[in-house]
Motif scaffolding. Sequence first.
Motif, mmCIF file in Angstrom:
data_model
loop_
_atom_site.group_PDB
_atom_site.id
_atom_site.type_symbol
_atom_site.label_atom_id
_atom_site.label_comp_id
_atom_site.label_asym_id
_atom_site.label_seq_id
_atom_site.Cartn_x
_atom_site.Cartn_y
_atom_site.Cartn_z
ATOM 1 N N LEU A 86 -14.840 66.676 45.046
ATOM 2 C CA LEU A 86 -14.239 65.763 44.146
ATOM 3 C C LEU A 86 -12.803 65.578 44.526
ATOM 4 O O LEU A 86 -12.059 64.471 44.302
ATOM 5 N N ALA A 87 -12.149 66.775 44.679
ATOM 6 C CA ALA A 87 -10.557 67.058 45.082
ATOM 7 C C ALA A 87 -10.505 66.069 46.409
ATOM 8 O O ALA A 87 -9.489 65.363 46.190
ATOM 9 N N ALA A 88 -11.179 66.276 47.409
ATOM 10 C CA ALA A 88 -11.120 65.514 48.406
ATOM 11 C C ALA A 88 -10.977 64.211 48.162
ATOM 12 O O ALA A 88 -10.410 63.228 48.937
ATOM 13 N N GLY A 89 -12.158 63.650 47.448
ATOM 14 C CA GLY A 89 -12.372 62.237 47.146
ATOM 15 C C GLY A 89 -11.117 61.697 46.575
ATOM 16 O O GLY A 89 -10.624 60.488 46.873
ATOM 17 N N MET A 90 -10.497 62.429 45.700
ATOM 18 C CA MET A 90 -9.505 61.650 44.917
ATOM 19 C C MET A 90 -8.374 61.679 45.674
ATOM 20 O O MET A 90 -7.462 60.791 45.681
ATOM 21 N N ALA A 91 -8.001 62.931 46.569
ATOM 22 C CA ALA A 91 -6.706 62.802 47.249
ATOM 23 C C ALA A 91 -6.750 61.955 48.416
ATOM 24 O O ALA A 91 -5.881 61.222 48.686
ATOM 25 N N GLY A 92 -8.089 61.733 48.830
ATOM 26 C CA GLY A 92 -8.160 60.687 49.993
ATOM 27 C C GLY A 92 -7.976 59.397 49.543
ATOM 28 O O GLY A 92 -7.461 58.591 50.481
ATOM 29 N N ILE A 93 -8.757 58.964 48.519
ATOM 30 C CA ILE A 93 -8.589 57.713 47.962
ATOM 31 C C ILE A 93 -6.979 57.389 47.777
ATOM 32 O O ILE A 93 -6.349 56.111 48.121
ATOM 33 N N GLY A 94 -6.256 58.174 46.960
ATOM 34 C CA GLY A 94 -4.969 58.127 46.728
ATOM 35 C C GLY A 94 -3.977 57.974 47.977
ATOM 36 O O GLY A 94 -3.051 57.112 48.198
ATOM 37 N N LEU A 95 -4.355 58.889 49.006
ATOM 38 C CA LEU A 95 -3.574 58.840 50.145
ATOM 39 C C LEU A 95 -3.800 57.395 50.855
ATOM 40 O O LEU A 95 -2.630 56.992 51.418
ATOM 41 N N LEU A 96 -4.933 56.882 50.996
ATOM 42 C CA LEU A 96 -5.200 55.895 51.780
ATOM 43 C C LEU A 96 -4.609 54.533 51.004
ATOM 44 O O LEU A 96 -4.053 53.770 51.427
ATOM 45 N N GLY A 97 -4.406 54.722 49.913
ATOM 46 C CA GLY A 97 -3.797 53.588 48.728
ATOM 47 C C GLY A 97 -2.574 53.687 48.973
ATOM 48 O O GLY A 97 -1.608 52.564 48.896
ATOM 49 N N ALA A 98 -1.849 54.675 49.225
ATOM 50 C CA ALA A 98 -0.190 54.855 49.485
ATOM 51 C C ALA A 98 -0.047 54.319 51.027
ATOM 52 O O ALA A 98 0.985 53.817 51.202
ATOM 53 N N LEU A 99 -1.111 54.615 51.823
ATOM 54 C CA LEU A 99 -0.488 54.402 53.145
ATOM 55 C C LEU A 99 -0.914 53.127 53.978
ATOM 56 O O LEU A 99 -0.492 52.609 54.837
ATOM 57 N N LEU A 100 -2.119 52.692 53.361
ATOM 58 C CA LEU A 100 -2.362 51.213 53.937
ATOM 59 C C LEU A 100 -1.851 50.100 53.814
ATOM 60 O O LEU A 100 -1.435 49.156 54.716
ATOM 61 N N PRO A 101 -1.444 49.665 52.391
ATOM 62 C CA PRO A 101 -0.559 48.818 52.333
ATOM 63 C C PRO A 101 0.654 48.274 53.017
ATOM 64 O O PRO A 101 0.635 47.161 53.569
ATOM 65 N N PRO A 102 1.525 49.509 53.499
ATOM 66 C CA PRO A 102 2.563 49.295 54.323
ATOM 67 C C PRO A 102 2.227 48.545 55.555
ATOM 68 O O PRO A 102 3.180 48.153 56.374
ATOM 69 N N LEU A 103 1.101 48.627 56.249
ATOM 70 C CA LEU A 103 0.574 48.225 57.528
ATOM 71 C C LEU A 103 0.978 46.810 57.337
ATOM 72 O O LEU A 103 0.886 46.158 58.581
ATOM 73 N N THR A 104 0.892 45.977 56.327
ATOM 74 C CA THR A 104 1.101 44.661 56.629
ATOM 75 C C THR A 104 2.445 44.220 56.421
ATOM 76 O O THR A 104 3.024 42.947 56.575
ATOM 77 N N ALA A 105 3.438 45.217 56.419
ATOM 78 C CA ALA A 105 4.888 44.954 56.481
ATOM 79 C C ALA A 105 5.478 44.404 57.677
ATOM 80 O O ALA A 105 5.212 44.888 58.852
ATOM 81 N N PRO A 106 6.040 43.142 57.624
ATOM 82 C CA PRO A 106 6.548 42.192 58.929
ATOM 83 C C PRO A 106 7.516 43.177 59.737
ATOM 84 O O PRO A 106 7.744 43.036 60.867
ATOM 85 N N GLU A 107 8.556 43.667 58.828
ATOM 86 C CA GLU A 107 9.644 44.354 59.509
ATOM 87 C C GLU A 107 9.587 45.872 58.995
ATOM 88 O O GLU A 107 9.203 46.171 57.758
ATOM 89 N N LEU A 108 10.229 46.631 59.614
ATOM 90 C CA LEU A 108 10.508 48.077 59.436
ATOM 91 C C LEU A 108 9.202 48.573 58.967
ATOM 92 O O LEU A 108 9.311 49.355 58.019
ATOM 93 N N PRO A 109 8.029 48.557 59.655
ATOM 94 C CA PRO A 109 6.777 49.235 59.187
ATOM 95 C C PRO A 109 6.746 50.736 58.985
ATOM 96 O O PRO A 109 6.086 51.263 58.042
ATOM 97 N N GLY A 110 7.465 51.335 59.769
ATOM 98 C CA GLY A 110 7.700 53.001 59.627
ATOM 99 C C GLY A 110 8.549 53.215 58.370
ATOM 100 O O GLY A 110 7.899 54.241 57.876
ATOM 101 N N LEU A 111 9.601 52.680 58.341
ATOM 102 C CA LEU A 111 10.128 52.870 56.990
ATOM 103 C C LEU A 111 9.515 52.246 55.759
ATOM 104 O O LEU A 111 9.449 53.052 54.676
ATOM 105 N N ALA A 112 8.703 51.216 55.701
ATOM 106 C CA ALA A 112 7.799 50.685 54.895
ATOM 107 C C ALA A 112 6.597 51.808 54.559
ATOM 108 O O ALA A 112 6.504 52.072 53.282
ATOM 109 N N LEU A 113 6.213 52.474 55.497
ATOM 110 C CA LEU A 113 5.169 53.497 55.357
ATOM 111 C C LEU A 113 5.884 54.753 54.660
ATOM 112 O O LEU A 113 5.231 55.290 53.624
ATOM 113 N N ALA A 114 6.985 55.203 54.943
ATOM 114 C CA ALA A 114 7.536 56.410 54.324
ATOM 115 C C ALA A 114 8.030 56.005 53.124
ATOM 116 O O ALA A 114 7.801 57.032 52.115
#
Length: 254
Positions: A86-114
């Motif tokens: 359960l802990a891995a599931g919650m943390a994993g979904i939260g982590l993906l939700g934080a890290l995946l959307p910035p991949l669409t950033a057209p500029e400064l993707p590294g900064l968008a990710l951070a």
Amino acid sequence: MIGATVAVLTARLAAGSLLAAGIIHGVHRVPEGYLRLVARGAAAAMALGLLAGRSRPEAPFWALLLAGAIVLAFAVPRFGGRRGALAAGMAGIGLLGALLPPLTAPELPGLALASSFSGAALLGGVAATMLLGHWYLVDTALSIRPLSVGSSLVTGATALRVGVATFALVYAGMAELRLGGLSDIIYSTPALFFGFRVLTGLLFPAFLALMIRNTVRIRSTQSATGLLYVALILVLFGELTAAFLEVVTAGRLV
């Protein structure tokens, strides 16, 4: 612009809450009711964000985060006995939700990710820990360990967010402030917004994070929860301003 700002804020709140609750539960078991509340709150926040930002390129990732939060809200009773899963599931979904959307950033993707990860960690860390503080009112036998972990997450996330905001300012954001002279600190709209963002979302929360840690150390759970309330309000204002600055400056100010 308003819809995009609301969508970014709520997505980070939803992802960060799941991430923080998963980490806390992984370190020390917490009540199932708390985990259900976090999952349902994340789903509600993400539903609002998806409605506001349905035309954004990040919308498919936000839809996945919403689906994951809904699944978790119903899965908590079934997986309550398997803490690690359960802990891995919650943390994993939260982590993906934080890290995946910035991949669409057209500029400064590294900064968008951070920026996305640090913003989600701060928002979610404060929100999840504040909700946890309420459980000590009804479950007096609950160990202080989960709240201690939560306070450590808040402190670490605050430090990370300060570091990312400072890097963004030095690396790409100074030109966006339009500071031609000392008077521009007041008359420059971006500088005025950024100053408000620094005060409400970084400096004051950093001070409160230290107070929260010290309060938890003396086992004063009610005082810690009160301070977390104040911290959450300030962080919401700060991150709302940060999301607005990200949208209008193409991610150069966070």
